[in-house]
Design a protein around this motif. Sequence first.
Motif, PDB file in Angstrom:
ATOM      1  N   ASP A  18       0.866  -1.176   0.000  1.00  0.00           N
ATOM      2  CA  ASP A  18       0.000   0.000   0.000  1.00  0.00           C
ATOM      3  C   ASP A  18       0.906   1.230   0.000  1.00  0.00           C
ATOM      4  OD1 ASP A  18      -1.944   1.873   0.283  1.00  0.00           O
ATOM      5  OD2 ASP A  18      -2.402   1.407   2.382  1.00  0.00           O
ATOM      6  N   SER A  20       0.404   4.463  -0.157  1.00  0.00           N
ATOM      7  CA  SER A  20       0.077   5.608   0.711  1.00  0.00           C
ATOM      8  C   SER A  20       0.501   5.333   2.155  1.00  0.00           C
ATOM      9  CB  SER A  20      -1.420   5.925   0.635  1.00  0.00           C
ATOM     10  OG  SER A  20      -2.180   4.805   1.048  1.00  0.00           O
ATOM     11  N   SER A  21       0.339   4.099   2.643  1.00  0.00           N
ATOM     12  CA  SER A  21       0.768   3.772   4.009  1.00  0.00           C
ATOM     13  C   SER A  21       2.288   3.812   4.130  1.00  0.00           C
ATOM     14  CB  SER A  21       0.258   2.387   4.411  1.00  0.00           C
ATOM     15  OG  SER A  21      -1.141   2.340   4.370  1.00  0.00           O
ATOM     16  N   LEU A  25       4.440   6.464   6.448  1.00  0.00           N
ATOM     17  CA  LEU A  25       5.419   5.996   7.429  1.00  0.00           C
ATOM     18  C   LEU A  25       6.798   6.604   7.179  1.00  0.00           C
ATOM     19  CD1 LEU A  25       6.231   3.948   9.715  1.00  0.00           C
ATOM     20  CD2 LEU A  25       6.814   2.401   7.867  1.00  0.00           C
ATOM     21  N   HIS A  63       4.117  -1.895   5.214  1.00  0.00           N
ATOM     22  CA  HIS A  63       4.329  -0.769   6.128  1.00  0.00           C
ATOM     23  C   HIS A  63       4.486  -1.238   7.575  1.00  0.00           C
ATOM     24  CE1 HIS A  63      -0.059  -1.182   5.670  1.00  0.00           C
ATOM     25  NE2 HIS A  63      -0.123  -0.841   6.948  1.00  0.00           N
ATOM     26  N   ASP A  64       3.811  -2.334   7.975  1.00  0.00           N
ATOM     27  CA  ASP A  64       4.025  -2.878   9.328  1.00  0.00           C
ATOM     28  C   ASP A  64       5.427  -3.470   9.452  1.00  0.00           C
ATOM     29  OD1 ASP A  64       1.541  -2.147  10.197  1.00  0.00           O
ATOM     30  OD2 ASP A  64       0.613  -4.091   9.763  1.00  0.00           O
ATOM     31  N   ARG A  67       7.804  -0.544   9.797  1.00  0.00           N
ATOM     32  CA  ARG A  67       7.696   0.062  11.127  1.00  0.00           C
ATOM     33  C   ARG A  67       8.470  -0.772  12.156  1.00  0.00           C
ATOM     34  NH1 ARG A  67       2.546   0.262  11.418  1.00  0.00           N
ATOM     35  NH2 ARG A  67       2.335   2.388  10.652  1.00  0.00           N
TER      36      ARG A  67
END
Length: 196
Positions: A18, A20-21, A25, A63-64, A67
Motif C-alpha cells: 500500500d 500511501s501507508s 510511514l 508498512h508494518d 515500522r
Amino acid sequence: MDTAVESLCRRASWGDADRSSVRALLAPWFAEGWTVDAVLLAVDKRPDGVRQGAPKTRDQVAHDFLRARLRSWWEGGARRARPPVPGMTLGQWWRVNRRNAHLNQPRPRRPLPPAGERAVAASRARVRERLKDPVERARARSRRHQEVLDSLLVPGQRPPTFDDATKLLATLRTPLPLHPVCAHCGCRPVPYPKAA
C-alpha cells in the motif's frame, strides 16, 4: 517522495504494498535526510551492524514490516539515528551526474595516418569479399583447393584424370573364384586359396 516510495517498493519486491501507508510511514524519515538506500540498509541491519533476522510472519504487510524494522533506528526512543548511507541533495546529484557524463563521453575522433586508412580499407574489402554471392565463394574456395593440390604434383607430370583412376582399378581387380555354397547352411565347402 512518490518516486522514492515507488523505487523502494520495486527494489524490495513489494509489488502489492500500500503505497500511501508506506509514504505516510517514511515521510518523516525522508524529511530528515534518509534515502531509499539508507532505508533498505536499515531494514537489513541494526545500527550496530547486526543483521535484523528473518521476519516473524510471512503475511506481514509492507508498512508494518517497515515500522518494526525501523524501530531499532530510534536512539533511545527520542530521535532517529543518522542514516547508514549519507544522502545527497538534487544539486549534488546533478553535479555528480554531469561529471560522470563528462568523464564517460566518447573521445573526439582523430584522423587516421595513411597506414591506418590502408588498414581500414583492407578490412572493409575483406568484409565485402565475405558478403559476396555464396556460389562465387564456393567456386573460389574450390579453385584455391585445386591450386594447393596441383602444387603437390611432381614437376613435369600431369595430374591423373578420372579415366586413369578407372584403368588403375581395372588392373587391380581380380575375379574371385566361384565356389559351391551349401544349400543347407550357406557355408563354402571349398576354402578360398590364400592370397599371395
